[in-house]
Design an enzyme around this catalytic site. Structure first.
Site, short mmCIF file in Angstrom:
data_model
loop_
_atom_site.label_atom_id
_atom_site.label_comp_id
_atom_site.label_asym_id
_atom_site.label_seq_id
_atom_site.Cartn_x
_atom_site.Cartn_y
_atom_site.Cartn_z
CE LYS A 5 1.44 99.31 -40.20
NZ LYS A 5 1.14 97.90 -39.89
CB THR A 25 2.06 98.77 -36.00
OG1 THR A 25 1.47 97.73 -36.78
CG2 THR A 25 2.91 98.17 -34.89
CG HIS A 59 0.83 102.58 -58.91
ND1 HIS A 59 0.30 102.99 -60.12
CD2 HIS A 59 1.36 101.35 -59.15
CE1 HIS A 59 0.48 102.03 -61.03
NE2 HIS A 59 1.14 101.04 -60.46
O1 LIG Z 1 -0.73 105.14 -67.24
C1 LIG Z 1 -1.12 103.99 -66.98
N1 LIG Z 1 -0.98 103.01 -67.91
C2 LIG Z 1 -1.39 101.73 -67.69
O2 LIG Z 1 -1.26 100.85 -68.58
C3 LIG Z 1 -1.96 101.45 -66.43
N2 LIG Z 1 -2.46 100.30 -65.89
C4 LIG Z 1 -2.88 100.62 -64.63
O3 LIG Z 1 -3.37 99.80 -63.80
N3 LIG Z 1 -2.66 101.94 -64.38
C5 LIG Z 1 -2.08 102.48 -65.48
N4 LIG Z 1 -1.67 103.73 -65.77
#
Ligand SMILES: O=c1[nH]c(=O)c2[nH]c(=O)[nH]c2[nH]1
Length: 315
Positions: free
Chosen positions: A20, A65, A267
């Site tokens: 991976k 993997t 994220h």
């Molecule tokens: O700070 C965030 N704003 C959003 O509008 C949003 N939407 C989401 O899925 N996560 C987040 N986080």
């Protein structure tokens, strides 16, 4: 490597490897309120007795993997990440010594360095007493930008930056949002907040008769205000953090009337280590690169017009 043709076919299998690639692992180590980050991109390449999977499709010697990915995340928790080298050595030894058909492991690691955002909004390598304990700016300079427009009588100066990467390892929540039948996002009461700031700000100065701002000082101040606001805001959404960053600039930099931000929400997902009997106490994250939430807004001085294009790629 195979050095004999498959019976009945005069075709040789040459060098082969698999694994991976680009496992983005972020490990947060918490010493009380002071947090430490290790942010790695780990690529695993294994080779050995793998002729059959190529010749016949037999997977009898193939460690998936997917398992190599899980091992990276589990090792981050079980053994920690002291250094990229130590982590790579540990992984390579594991793969070669635990699976007989695997004779060779190549682990490549890229490490992204982070510095603390200090009390003045600058970056510092070691936590001082006033430095943010959980707010970081990624090392490596952002790109500074400017656009000058002149029609023979008036000036418009829009400056900015892109690729300034920042992270708060706590003091961020996201909950109380709209839920419809497609909503699966769990409410978060302690999450990582990270973004790659793209910002443009428009100067009020437009006329040769007025004294021009000190461009160098202004840039440093805007950047520092942006970083300080990011570090100091207890965030309930990236939208709120954006507004705090912009309003701090408008409040404290009188030469600027308008700021526009484009903030990707980078994220970081907690990795489920339960299948390996490990507890993930907000320590090991998968840093996803896409898709990302994209939060964009203009923050304006009262009474001023919005002139920065909505889409910053058009500037
Ligand atoms: O700070 C965030 N704003 C959003 O509008 C949003 N939407 C989401 O899925 N996560 C987040 N986080």
């Amino acid at each position: 490597m195979a050095d004999h043709p498959r019976p009945g076919r005069p075709v040789l299998l040459g060098q082969n490897q698999y694994g991976k690639a680009e496992n983005r692992v972020v490990k947060i180590t918490r010493h009380g309120a002071t947090h430490h980050i290790k942010d790695l991109n780990v690529s695993v390449a294994l080779s050995g007795d793998m002729d059959e999977v190529h010749y016949s499709g037999s997977n009898a010697n193939v460690l998936p993997t997917d398992t190599t990915k899980n091992t990276v995340y589990a090792f981050a928790k079980e053994h920690g990440i002291e250094s990229a080298e130590q982590f790579g050595i540990h992984l390579a030894r594991h793969f070669v010594t635990s699976q007989e058909p695997i004779r060779k492991a190549r682990i490549r690691v890229e490490e992204y360095a982070w510095e603390r955002i200090d009390a003045s909004g600058a970056a510092s390598r070691h936590p001082g007493t006033d430095d943010a304990k959980h707010s970081f700016v990624r090392k490596g300079q952002e790109t500074r930008l400017t656009q000058i427009t002149y029609d023979g009588s008036s000036w418009e100066v829009v400056s900015g930056l892109k690729d300034l990467v920042v992270m708060n390892s706590t003091d961020s929540e996201f909950w109380g949002f709209v839920k419809d039948k497609y909503t699966t996002l769990p409410e978060a009461h302690d999450r990582i907040l990270a973004t790659q700031v793209s910002a443009r700000w428009r100067f009020r100065w437009s006329d040769d008769e007025q004294p021009a701002p000190d461009w160098e000082t202004s840039y440093e101040q805007v950047r520092n205000h942006m970083l300080q606001a990011f570090a100091e805001t207890y965030s309930l959404s990236l939208q709120q953090t954006l507004y705090e960053m912009g309003s701090r600039i408008i409040d404290r930099c009188e030469e600027i009337d308008e700021v526009r931000f484009s903030l990707p929400n980078k994220h970081h997902f907690l990795v489920d280590l339960q299948p390996f009997g490990l507890k993930n106490d907000n320590e090991v994250y998968y840093a996803a690169d896409r898709p990302y939430g994209l939060i964009e807004a203009t923050v304006l001085r009262d009474g001023c017009a919005a002139r920065i294009p909505v889409d910053l790629t058009n500037l």
